[in-house]
Design an enzyme around this catalytic site. Structure first.
Site, short mmCIF file in Angstrom:
data_model
loop_
_atom_site.label_atom_id
_atom_site.label_comp_id
_atom_site.label_asym_id
_atom_site.label_seq_id
_atom_site.Cartn_x
_atom_site.Cartn_y
_atom_site.Cartn_z
CB ILE A 68 64.75 53.40 56.97
CG1 ILE A 68 64.30 52.43 55.87
CG2 ILE A 68 63.94 53.19 58.23
CD1 ILE A 68 64.59 50.97 56.18
CG ASN A 80 68.24 62.48 55.43
OD1 ASN A 80 68.13 63.03 54.33
ND2 ASN A 80 68.97 61.40 55.60
CE LYS A 117 74.63 55.31 53.03
NZ LYS A 117 75.76 54.86 52.20
CG LEU A 175 66.81 59.96 50.05
CD1 LEU A 175 68.06 60.48 50.73
CD2 LEU A 175 65.82 61.09 49.83
CE1 TYR A 181 71.02 45.37 53.72
CE2 TYR A 181 70.81 46.94 55.51
CZ TYR A 181 70.27 46.30 54.41
OH TYR A 181 68.99 46.60 54.01
#
Length: 274
Positions: A230, A242, A232, A190, A53
């Site tokens: 998980i 969230n 972001k 999501l 990442y």
């Protein structure tokens, strides 16, 4: 917060924080760090990242966010497939430890399966665990056949893509893992680029609860036992939203409605991945 218990008895929050695309822009760094810190304060203490990442930039953002509170956080990072060998993994792990500014990784995942023989990858992982560099290891983007080849042992979790438009794991992978007590981590829960969150049915369900479509989608995923989500979030408003999704419980009627427009799989599908 509800938790999922790993095989060694460690309790991990069912709702954590992802970091994909964090660390790519210096001007966003302060906001990303603040978002992760807020998430930790709200109980989302499982933070997932990876060496690939932003070429390690996301790990550096995580290190800044957990500074001074490392003992509160369950740190997950991933080794890329080309580095999953006896020769390459020690250096890759050392680089992640350096960027994270920690002496141990709580969960070290193989990001995806590559050309390195699986038994060699496991040997490298077990060596790192014996040396105290990692506490436990797991997999990412592994399907049932991959996990079967891996065999029974020390795999602590399997991280895969899962959201209402990517439900293939419900056919075989999710029940297979559940039967064996292997937690599943859902990445990109999501969806991508906000497209899923514009779905009319999800918006209608959200309106019924005075919630957002994102909260409905998170609640939909978190209904699954043994699952860690998980998402972001790099904005305080999204982080708080969230966390609030944990309080949302969808009715059976709502779940059936979602099944109609975003149906579960009726046959084996290739494992979806990003």
């Amino acid at each position: 917060m509800r938790t999922v218990t790993l095989a060694d008895g460690t309790a991990v929050p069912v709702l954590g924080q992802g970091t994909w695309q964090m660390g790519r822009r210096r001007f966003r760094r302060r906001r990303e760090i603040a978002a992760l810190r807020l998430g930790i304060d709200l109980g989302m203490t499982c933070i997932d990242t990876a060496e690939m990442y932003a070429d390690g930039g996301a790990e550096e953002v995580v290190s800044a966010a957990i500074a001074g509170q490392r003992d509160r956080v369950f740190v997950v990072t991933k080794v890329s497939a080309p580095n999953a060998s006896l020769r390459q993994m020690p250096a890759a792990c050392a680089a992640s430890l350096r960027r994270l500014r920690t002496d141990v990784i709580d969960l070290y995942l193989v990001h995806w399966r590559g050309d390195v023989p699986l038994d060699e990858t496991v040997e490298a992982l077990e060596k790192l665990r014996a040396e105290g560099k990692i506490r436990r290891w797991g997999t990412s983007n592994f399907d049932v056949s991959d996990l079967q080849e891996l065999g029974p042992g020390a795999c602590a979790a399997n991280q895969v893509l899962y959201h209402p438009e990517a439900r293939g794991i419900e056919y075989d992978l999710l029940p297979w893992c559940r039967e064996r007590g292997l937690p599943v981590m859902a990445y990109s829960p999501l969806g991508q680029a906000g497209i899923l969150l514009q779905h009319g049915t999800l918006a209608a369900v959200a309106q019924e609860y005075g919630a957002t479509p994102a909260q409905v989608v998170l609640a939909w995923g978190l209904r699954q036992p043994g699952l860690i989500s998980i998402p972001k979030a790099a904005h305080p408003r999204h982080v708080r939203a969230n966390a609030a999704a944990l309080e949302l419980k969808l009715s059976d009627d709502d779940l059936r409605l979602i099944d109609v427009v975003l149906p579960p799989p009726v046959r084996k599908l290739p494992l979806a991945a990003l």
